[in-house]
Design a protein around this motif. Structure first.
Motif, mmCIF file in Angstrom:
data_model
loop_
_atom_site.group_PDB
_atom_site.id
_atom_site.type_symbol
_atom_site.label_atom_id
_atom_site.label_comp_id
_atom_site.label_asym_id
_atom_site.label_seq_id
_atom_site.Cartn_x
_atom_site.Cartn_y
_atom_site.Cartn_z
ATOM 1 N N ALA A 58 -21.932 -12.054 -35.414
ATOM 2 C CA ALA A 58 -21.359 -12.743 -36.574
ATOM 3 C C ALA A 58 -22.072 -14.052 -36.863
ATOM 4 N N GLY A 59 -23.136 -14.336 -36.135
ATOM 5 C CA GLY A 59 -23.928 -15.507 -36.458
ATOM 6 C C GLY A 59 -23.317 -16.830 -36.056
ATOM 7 N N THR A 60 -22.297 -16.824 -35.201
ATOM 8 C CA THR A 60 -21.755 -18.099 -34.732
ATOM 9 C C THR A 60 -22.691 -18.688 -33.674
ATOM 10 N N SER A 61 -22.413 -19.911 -33.257
ATOM 11 C CA SER A 61 -23.279 -20.507 -32.230
ATOM 12 C C SER A 61 -22.455 -21.219 -31.169
ATOM 13 N N MET A 116 -19.503 -12.538 -30.847
ATOM 14 C CA MET A 116 -19.538 -13.225 -32.142
ATOM 15 C C MET A 116 -20.901 -13.883 -32.353
#
Lengths: 68, 592, 276, 199
Positions: free
Chosen positions: B258-261, B254
């Motif tokens: 998906a650009g989560t951190s 992710m």
């Protein structure tokens, strides 16, 4: 553990959830208002009563099935 | 072999049923059902073992290349420019990026594609159902599926080498944030891992149910061969330790796509510009999830190896193993403890005294069952009559090698000495002693031991000894210098150690190590020849050529579909050798 | 030097020194120039290895004896009965006792000192260390003894630490790359963190090591008992130039250290004037 | 091909269960570890976060509650399907199974249309912050488990239904295994809902 036993556990957890959520919803309504939340909270409390009744009926119906 | 019809008359024909079995009205399975999408545990076991050995060889080749860069960092090899291409090899030199790819993939391939599949998928699949007297695994189709999930996982890993940006290059540990900001190979690595984890999960469920439900009559848990116990504990480790890594892999995937951190803290500045993510994540979360798997994984790599070694030693000492129950209890205890030591890999992450006290204490505790297991095997030799067969040579060599690997774990498990030794070559030496001269020697012991059961023929003894002695010498030549390099303070994963004074100080050792690796490679040639040649021209042997007691030797060699002519009934423990008053020096489990 | 090498050098923001270090690195532990903690690390390493050697030799001797004495030959047969092995039980208990001793007496006190007894006071030299791919940035508080604020938005090639020079506390701050100057015989506290990925700050001669993790600040402290020039290594894979992430540690005499600080302060002030 | 392996249908004399049930419980143990790891990750991230919204301020509690009841009902219909098969009433069992399938579809429909879609419209993607990150990962993974359950139920409703006529006990066992899995998926939601929506 058979599905019968697991279903009983499931019903117990679900009942606890219903009462827990009902209490949360009523408290939430008291502090912040909002009709939809109160409505689902009341339904949840009702379900909390209904689930154990169903549970007893279910156990009677499956009397001859093993818990294992 | 003809008797097998009596018992399993409704089953399809024995895959190895040399002609005589035809014409009974049973349709012969087509080739692809028999050898490719087979649901026979023996075929799947061989598939696993062969694929894993190919990966083992491939992983070795990656390392042989790296060893050149380490030993001769300023001597170009121009002929490789064209072969590897601009991105990987320039003006005769490996690029640092390619070095890191080789390093990460060497680790991943060896652990997840070679050792675990050969031990659990290969030996576990082939030997375990035979040893418990079962006709097959509990779920033959699930078994086939776990192999065919393993294959794409491996292919994805390999394919990542050929993508434009290359394979994963952040180490087999894939520490965030490096792995999150890394190139696309890392995404393929994560995808491959998800496949491999799924395959292991399916396999471990199958093993546990098989051991619990499929044992022959009379085969109580404490009559099981130790190998079965080792596989059982291993399966529980795989079952419970792998899902957290699956969770971690999903989270990192992710983060990457998906650009989560989840693993990215706020305020990262990469190559001079601020990273455009929400932040608020925690890089240590990855390490906790990763090591929660990867420490039990260490025992996944070693327990089945101990199982193989115990079988071979028990057979060749001609007496019962010393402290069988102690061995079993120690193994179970090891399995439990392996879940509470993971953070000893993270002592240098700024951990305080409370955490470190807990984890170094558990680490000291887990060393005790390992000491007990080694002691049991050593004491078994007392009063024995040791036959120096080729499998026994490998099994015996395993003991001191595993001993060195285990002992060198002590200074790493104590926080204070770990300050100097953490992430140096000392660590590399330590875990390689456990898995290379340790586990891989056990794998060889197992191959030489069970080859007659798989093929009906024996591997050549002379070639076996020609394989053993050089291997033993060269493998120590590879890994022994690493302890001294580590002491000198050479960091891990350095493309060119001579950049540091600690590295140039031990450069001779680095070169010795590299030559050891290449010679070790040469030393495998007799084995490779022996392996393939013996399938066709090896000496034909009886069903029980080692005069062994466990159930797999009660089946024909090679065992037919359904394994046993008649369901075996077990009358005694697994290692009844030299029983006083018995006619022979071995009393098989199935003979009343 | 070939193309690749040159290119790699350019990528690296760090200048790599070819100066000779002042200690000899051999095939064993490098010289130890550290204080009590560093000596404690060595003590434990020696004791543990002695213990390991005793175990291995003892165990190996028994192993070798068994291999020879109990080899397969005519006239002997294997013993079915288990031998009573009291000595092995004592050996195992001995191992346990000794491990507890290692843990409680030698490991835990030093670790507690390293992690919790961070020195404070006027003679402590505090330096911030911000690691990045592939360099060590060191940040000294300067004369006022206070660090100026830093901002991620100000980070650039000229200002790798992102020091906000408009902050009055930042006026006299000193920023240097890959060079760590410390005075001899004084406690030094490094407050370490990282800008991008995980690095590991490792000075072999001081037996000091700690991961520098973005989003966290970890204190590392030590004392140096010998002047000279030494290597700072990165111990954690941090990308393709991990192998070049080298810094230099200068342990100076007190006078030289003050002199160096003054020189740096002068040049820091000069830079700032140019900016304005 | 009938292998006729031991304990494939009948219970093992010592453990008291058949192979499939044992395997499903082992699988569920690994699932506990999977969701346990994700819950731990959530706790760790939330504890370390500078700010973290209360779920009820940003998520739709009434829809979430409705979905909870949908899932609880689906577990009831699931267990009824098994109970009917136990008394050899295939038609009724299949009807209950169909209800379970439809309730699962309703859950997913509500989830996608009234929860995911508006959030994506508002730019609240997983990358928005770690609250939405954990929300989407946990509910997304749970959603995938629901999809998996629907595939299995769908299989036994249609292509796999012929097993009833060949070996009713085997078919009933398989429905029991499906039910165990389905109960687990619902239980996960009962923990997930308060954790994400109410805290």
């Amino acid at each position: 553990m058979s599905l019968k036993a697991f279903h009983v556990i499931f019903l117990t957890v679900a009942t606890l959830f219903c009462f827990g959520f009902g209490a949360w919803g009523v408290a939430f309504h008291a502090s912040a208002g909002g009709t939809p939340v109160l409505l689902v909270a009341l339904v949840s409390l009702l379900a909390g009563v209904a689930l154990p009744i169903y549970g007893v009926w279910f156990l009677r119906k499956l009397k001859h099935v093993s818990y294992l | 072999m003809a008797e097998s019809h009596a018992h399993h008359a409704h089953e399809p024909q024995d895959a190895h049923g040399h002609g005589g079995d035809h014409g009974h009205g049973h349709p012969e399975l087509p080739f692809w059902r028999k050898y490719i999408f087979s649901i026979d545990h023996k075929v799947i076991g061989v598939q696993y073992a062969v694929s894993a050995l190919v990966f083992l060889f491939f992983g070795f080749c990656l390392m042989a290349l790296m060893r050149y860069q380490l030993a001769y960092p300023s001597t170009p090899l121009n002929f490789l420019n064209g072969i590897f291409g601009e991105r990987r090899w320039q003006s005769g030199f490996m690029t640092p990026d390619f070095y890191n790819e080789l390093g990460a993939m060497h680790g991943t391939i060896m652990v997840f594609l070679a050792i675990v599949p050969v031990l659990v998928g290969g030996f576990g699949n082939f030997v375990l159902p035979l040893q418990i007297g079962a006709p097959d695994m509990a779920f033959p189709k699930l078994n086939m599926m776990s192999y065919w999930v393993y294959v794409p996982g491996g292919l994805i890993m390999l394919a990542s080498f050929f993508t434009q940006q290359g394979a994963a290059a952040s180490g087999w540990t894939a520490y965030a944030p490096l792995s999150v900001i890394a190139k696309n190979g890392e995404t393929l690595w994560l995808l491959g891992m998800v496949f491999l984890i799924t395959s292991s999960l399916l396999g471990s469920i199958n093993f546990i149910v098989t051991v619990a439900h499929m044992r022959a009559r009379g085969l109580s848990m404490f009559r099981l061969p130790f190998f079965v116990w080792a596989q059982l504990v291993t399966s529980f480790l795989l079952l419970l330790a792998f899902p957290p890594l699956e969770a971690a892999a999903v989270l990192q995937l992710m983060d990457r796509v998906a650009g989560t951190s989840f693993f990215l803290p706020s305020g990262l500045v990469v190559s001079g510009s601020a990273l455009q993510v929400a932040g608020g994540g925690n890089p240590l979360l990855w390490q906790h999830l990763f090591w929660f798997l990867a420490h039990p994984e260490v025992y996944v790599l070693i327990l089945p190896a101990l199982g193989i070694v115990s079988e071979v030693i028990a057979n060749n000492i001609r007496k019962p193993l010393w402290g069988y129950r102690t061995l079993v209890y120690s193994t179970i205890f090891l399995g439990f403890m392996s879940f509470v030591v993971w953070a000893h890999h993270m002592f240098m992450t700024g951990m305080g005294t409370t955490m470190s006290t807990f984890f170094q204490a558990t680490t000291m505790i887990i060393s005790i069952p390992s000491v007990i297991i080694l002691t049991c095997l050593l004491l078994s030799l007392w009063g024995a009559r040791i036959r120096y067969t080729v499998p026994m040579l490998f099994a015996l060599a395993f003991l001191p090698m595993f001993g060195i690997g285990g002992l060198t774990g002590l200074p790493l498990g104590l926080t204070t000495s770990d300050i100097h030794l953490h992430d140096t070559y000392y660590v590399i030496g330590h875990f390689h002693y456990v898995v290379a001269p340790g586990t891989i020697f056990a794998v060889f012991a197992g191959i030489y031991y069970w080859f007659p059961k798989v093929t009906g023929r024996k591997l050549n003894d002379f070639l076996g000894k020609l394989h053993f002695w050089p291997s033993l010498i060269f493998i120590n030549m590879v890994f022994m210098p690493m302890f001294f390099q580590g002491m000198a303070g050479v960091s891990r994963r350095l493309y060119d150690q001579t950049q540091y004074h600690s590295g140039s100080g031990v450069h001779t050792l680095t070169q010795i190590s590299s030559w050891g690796a290449w010679l070790l490679g040469l030393a495998q040639l007799p084995f490779i020849y022996n392996f393939f040649a013996s399938i066709f021209v090896g000496q034909k042997v009886s069903d029980n050529p080692w005069n062994a007691t466990t159930l797999e030797w009660a089946a024909p060699s090679p065992p037919p579909h359904g394994n046993f002519a008649a369901e075996p009934v077990v009358h005694r423990g697994p290692y009844e050798y030299s029983v006083p008053g018995a006619a022979q020096d071995f009393s098989p489990q199935h003979i009343a | 030097m070939n193309d690749l090498r040159e290119r790699v050098f350019i990528i690296t923001p760090a200048a790599i020194w070819e100066t000779e270090v002042d200690v000899h690195y051999g095939w064993w532990l490098p010289p130890n120039i550290g204080g009590d903690n560093a000596q404690g690390v060595d003590r434990l390493i020696y004791v543990v290895h002695f213990f390991m050697a005793v175990l291995f030799v003892g165990w190996g001797a028994l192993f070798a004896y068994c291999l020879v004495r109990f080899r397969d030959r005519t006239g002997i047969s294997a013993a079915y009965e288990e031998i009573k092995a009291k000595p092995s039980k004592y050996a195992e208990i001995g191992v346990i006792v000794f491990e507890v001793f290692l843990l409680v007496a030698l490991s835990m006190p030093i670790w507690a000192s390293v992690k919790t007894k961070i020195p404070t006071g006027s003679d402590v030299v505090t330096v911030r260390c911000v690691a990045e791919q592939f360099a060590w940035n060191f940040h000294y508080a300067g004369k006022d003894g206070e660090f100026g604020t830093t901002k991620a938005t100000l980070v650039g090639t000229e200002n790798p630490l992102g020091i906000d020079r408009s902050d009055p506390k930042a006026k006299d701050d000193i920023a240097v790359i890959n060079t760590l100057h410390i005075p001899i015989n004084k406690p030094v506290v490094i407050r370490g963190t990282s800008k991008d990925v995980i690095h590991s700050f490792f000075i072999p001669v001081l037996r000091a090591k700690s991961d520098l993790i973005p989003g966290m600040t970890v204190p590392i402290w030590f004392e140096a008992k010998k002047t000279g020039t030494f290597d700072i290594q990165c111990a954690q894979l941090c990308g393709n130039n991990h192998f070049k992430m080298k810094g230099q540690l200068f342990v100076d005499s007190s006078e030289n250290f003050s002199k160096w600080l003054d020189e740096q302060a002068a040049s820091a002030g000069g830079e700032e004037e140019e900016e304005e | 091909m009938t292998m006729g392996l031991p304990c494939e249908v009948k219970a093992h004399p010592i453990t008291g269960i058949y192979n499939g049930k044992f395997a499903v419980w082992l699988f569920l143990a690994s699932e506990v570890m999977l969701f346990g790891a994700l819950f731990s990750a959530l706790v760790l991230l939330r504890a370390g976060a500078a700010s973290w919204p209360h779920g009820y301020t940003v998520l739709n509690v009434p829809i979430g509650t409705l979905n909870t009841f949908v899932l609880i009902s689906s577990s009831v219909t699931m267990v009824m399907a098994w109970a009917s098969l136990k008394v050899h009433d295939f038609a009724k069992g299949r009807q209950y199974l169909l209800w379970t399938f439809l309730l699962a579809a309703l859950f997913l429909g509500l989830k996608l249309a009234l929860e995911y879609y508006p959030k994506f419209q508002a730019g609240h993607t997983p990358g928005h912050d770690n609250f939405y990150g954990t929300y989407f990962v946990l509910t997304g993974l749970h959603g995938l488990h629901v999809v998996g359950g629907m595939i299995v139920i769908g299989y036994f409703l249609w292509p796999g239904a012929h097993l009833w006529h060949e070996n009713p006990e085997h078919y009933t066992n398989r429905i029991e295994c499906t039910g165990l899995y389905w109960h687990f998926v619902d239980l996960v939601w009962i923990f997930l809902f308060p954790t994400l929506y109410l805290l």
